[in-house]
Design a protein around this motif. Structure first.
Motif, PDB file in Angstrom:
ATOM      1  N   ALA B  53       1.955 -10.260  -5.210  1.00  0.00           N
ATOM      2  CA  ALA B  53       1.953  -8.872  -4.732  1.00  0.00           C
ATOM      3  C   ALA B  53       2.736  -7.955  -5.658  1.00  0.00           C
ATOM      4  N   GLY B  76       0.609  -3.416  -4.019  1.00  0.00           N
ATOM      5  CA  GLY B  76       1.971  -3.909  -3.853  1.00  0.00           C
ATOM      6  C   GLY B  76       3.013  -2.854  -3.523  1.00  0.00           C
ATOM      7  N   LYS B  77       2.571  -1.650  -3.161  1.00  0.00           N
ATOM      8  CA  LYS B  77       3.515  -0.570  -2.895  1.00  0.00           C
ATOM      9  C   LYS B  77       4.428  -0.888  -1.714  1.00  0.00           C
ATOM     10  N   SER B  78       3.834  -1.306  -0.595  1.00  0.00           N
ATOM     11  CA  SER B  78       4.644  -1.580   0.598  1.00  0.00           C
ATOM     12  C   SER B  78       5.563  -2.764   0.368  1.00  0.00           C
TER      13      SER B  78
END
Ligand SMILES: Nc1ncnc2c1ncn2[C@@H]1O[C@H](COP(=O)(O)OP(=O)(O)OP(=O)(O)O)[C@@H](O)[C@H]1O
Ligand SMILES: Nc1ncnc2c1ncn2[C@@H]1O[C@H](COP(=O)(O)OP(=O)(O)O)[C@@H](O)[C@H]1O
Ligand code: SF4
Ligand code: SF4
Ligand SMILES: [Mg+2]
Ligand SMILES: [Mg+2]
Lengths: 326, 345
Positions: B53, B76-78
């Motif tokens: 991620a 993969g921001k969160s």
């Protein structure tokens, strides 16, 4: 002059719930000509989806069309018997939903679903139906359509599923497509692909497209005309350029003003105070009154829709008629 | 006023980092579900898959900055946001809180670091306990951590609500009695109540209507001024990010591909992915434009492309892109990009 492809006139769709009558759509009018795109915009709960469902004859109890006309090439769909509507739905008039799984059956292969859809309205061989399905997938930019036909919906990404749903909507080259926020859940990169398909579609087949969205920026780039909804009513309509560059209705102006790119970077965004009212206890008169900076005592009476500039209508007794830099 | 909102500290006088990520990765192993385990026992060729991620990522956020983080769904921001907020450990690499490795902090220090960083989520409803009244939701943590005395908790909560733009008269109500925008304000009041310095906002305005979104964005900017907050602002909406960020970080499949001051990214994007992304942003100023779309699908993080992750979709890809991961290198003042094209020049 022949009748426009789709003309919605004073449509009212109400839900008779135990809590009271929800006037989800309460006087909505617009016209879409062949090959044109109509952007239907508004915030959540303003009645966009119910308008789309009404056109397709998909409103279920406790809701029903309580008034107005939906003229498809001059024929009123609002009073059409369901049997006849079934012959048109998916054939001459199709819908694309925000969630493609509203169209797709998760347990059936794509080819099964598409072939059935073709055979439902066309007397062709199974082989010909498969050929048409294949072509439709190719048309919406799905690579190796022959292989993809054999896949199940869960084997596709969200963007691909939406394209399959669009391909299904295209199978009979319908005269009208109602697309309800079909790109809202998608990334801008994939949204761009889908908007490109939509544009091609109108140009190639002369489809009249109703594009429902809450995103003014999408409508700006895609549509010819726009209708802005607030609390079940169209409050402003007209050609996109006119409505976005010189909005008449204070709500339209407020919406445009709150788009970040319309504001200086880092400065407070212009905002509309308050929030959208509940449809169950709408104030008498103009529903936007409690949030409107131009409200005056006369606004306690329901304002009529009036044509203030050629082709540009607004439901307001005190519109911005001076040229405004939005 | 606008200076205090958008000005980036001059390169010489950079503020101290509040958080630093060094070579941080996060892997999730997708364990097989029940049916999968049975199938495997019956001899099916299934293996546990690993999602990368976040993949060897460096990032520094300095005190007082607003950093916008953008990228496509699943990039993969969160995951990055959760690691930054200290609510998810990294699989690899180190995360420094004010210059100190999180792993070296003692229990009290870890608790302090976590309190100072608060997260605000997209779906305010899912993140609020439906059985608690607003006053309990907002008052619980500060009371527990002794930030307000017993007798003063009522007025303390009132102050938090007022600051988040909610009428304290409504504090005895439950979350379901509020609109989406009001619920987001409750989430903000709850976060502010523990006196954070750093807010990680994950799609915090994505679920809100345009008119309400503007109200909440204005609130974030006002709080920044009043409380000297630092933000990591995760959003897929480039218009929003452009409006309120000092610096923008663009992610693609677990990696940072470009970072630069906001104006620079929007005026002079360097990375082919950033350029493609910006070209697709619908603009309200545009009329009847031709849309195109970035070609290809977002690749699966289960099986990311080799070399530069973007190469299957990149119109400029050449041989080297397929084999070698491009490093994030300076291409201008405070501007870094990860593309082999920058070496050719
Ligand atoms: N708990 C988990 N277990 C397994 N995989 C996970 C988990 N959390 C995230 N992932 C995977 O990690 C990748 C990155 O996910 P993440 O939620 O960080 O994306 P994102 O950039 O926030 O996306 P979005 O814009 O859709 O919110 C995805 O492939 C996701 O499926
Ligand atoms: N089946 C239903 N029963 C009662 N009310 C409904 C029903 N469907 C929609 N509504 C109401 O109609 C209004 C308009 O809804 P909708 O058309 O879905 O809005 P939009 O698509 O603009 O977000 C909302 O107030 C909604 O709650
Ligand atoms: S009719 Fe009155 S309240 Fe309604 S939008 Fe116009 S000025 Fe405002
Ligand atoms: S490294 Fe190669 S593939 Fe990657 S963005 Fe640059 S040119 Fe394109
Ligand atoms: Mg809807
Ligand atoms: Mg996310």
């Amino acid at each position: 002059m022949s009748a426009p492809t789709l003309e919605v006139r004073n449509l009212r769709t109400h839900f008779f719930t135990r809590g009271g009558v929800v006037k989800a759509v309460d006087d909505v009018s617009f016209t879409v000509e062949a090959g044109k795109v109509m952007g239907l915009v508004g915030e959540s709960g303003s009645g966009k989806t119910v308008t789309g469902f009404s056109i397709l004859g998909l409103v279920d109890a406790p809701g029903r069309i309580a008034g107005g006309q939906i003229l498809f090439k001059g024929r009123d769909l609002a009073t059409l018997p369901e049997a006849e509507m079934r012959g048109l739905r998916g054939n001459r008039i199709a819908m694309i939903f925000q969630d493609p799984m509203m169209t797709l059956n998760p347990v059936l292969r794509i080819d099964t679903q598409m072939i059935e859809t073709v055979l439902a309205h066309a007397k062709v061989s199974r082989e010909e139906a498969r050929q048409r399905s294949r072509d439709a997938l190719g048309q919406v930019g799905i690579p190796s359509p022959d292989e993809r036909l054999k896949a199940y919906p869960h084997q596709f990404s969200g963007g691909m599923r939406q394209r399959v749903a669009i391909a299904i909507a295209l199978l009979h080259k319908p005269d009208v497509i109602v697309a309800d926020e079909p790109t809202t859940a998608l990334d801008v990169t994939i949204q761009g692909q889908i908007l490109a398909e939509a544009q091609k579609l109108c140009a190639q087949f002369g489809t009249a497209l109703v594009w429902i969205t809450h995103d003014l920026s999408v409508v700006a780039g895609l549509a010819d005309d726009i209708a802005v909804m607030y609390a079940g009513k169209v409050v402003e309509s007209g050609p996109v350029t006119q409505v976005l560059d010189a909005p008449l209705h204070p709500y339209t102006l407020g919406l445009i003003g709150s788009v970040p790119s319309r504001n200086r970077r880092g400065e407070p965004l212009r905002q509309i105070p308050g929030m959208t009212p509940s449809l169950l206890n709408l104030p008498a008169g103009c529903a936007f009154r409690s949030r409107c900076p131009r409200a005056e005592p006369g606004c306690a009476e329901p304002p009529p829709m009036a044509e203030y500039r050629p082709g540009q209508h607004a439901r307001c007794i005190h519109p911005h008629q001076e040229a405004v830099a939005a | 006023m606008s200076e205090t909102l958008t000005a980036l500290p001059a390169t010489e006088t950079l503020a101290d980092p509040i958080i630093e990520l060094r070579g941080v990765s996060k892997r999730f192993s997708k364990t097989l579900d029940f049916a999968g385990r049975i199938a495997k026992r019956l001899g099916a060729n299934l293996r546990e898959e690993v999602v990368h991620a976040v993949d060897g990522l460096d990032l520094t956020i300095r005190k007082g900055e607003v950093v916008g983080l953008v990228g496509e769904s699943g990039c993969g921001k969160s995951t990055l946001g959760r690691m930054v907020a200290g609510i998810m450990p990294a699989s690899e690499g180190s995360i420094l809180w004010r210059g100190r490795d999180m792993k070296s902090l003692n229990a009290a220090e870890t608790r302090e670091a976590k309190l100072r960083t608060q997260m605000i989520f997209q779906d305010p409803y899912a993140s609020l306990n439906p059985r608690l009244k607003v006053q309990e939701i907002v008052g619980e943590a500060p009371q527990f951590h002794g930030m307000a005395k017993r007798g003063e908790i009522g007025s303390y909560v009132d102050e938090q609500l007022r600051r988040a733009g909610l009428d304290p008269a409504l504090k005895a109500r439950y979350p379901h009695q509020f609109s989406g925008g009001q619920r987001q304000r409750i989430g903000i009041a709850r976060a502010l109540a523990v006196q954070p310095e750093f807010l990680v906002c994950d799609e915090a305005v994505a679920a809100l209507d345009v008119s309400i979104q503007a109200q909440i964005l204005n609130l974030f900017m006002k709080l920044r001024r009043e409380l000297d907050l630092t933000y990591l602002f995760i959003s897929h909406d480039l218009g929003v990010v452009e409006h309120l960020s000092d610096r923008v970080v663009i992610m693609y499949l677990g990696r940072v591909v470009e970072e630069a001051p906001a104006e620079e990214v929007f005026r002079r994007p360097n990375h082919p992915y950033t350029k493609a992304l910006l070209a697709e942003v619908p603009r309200i100023e545009a009329r009847k434009r031709a849309f195109a779309g970035v070609k290809g699908e977002i690749p699966s993080p289960l099986d990311p492309p080799s070399g530069c992750h973007f190469h299957p979709r990149c119109p400029f890809a050449f041989d080297r892109c397929r084999v070698e991961r491009p490093a994030l290198r300076p291409v201008g003042p405070a501007h870094r990009s990860a593309c082999h094209l920058n070496d050719a020049a």
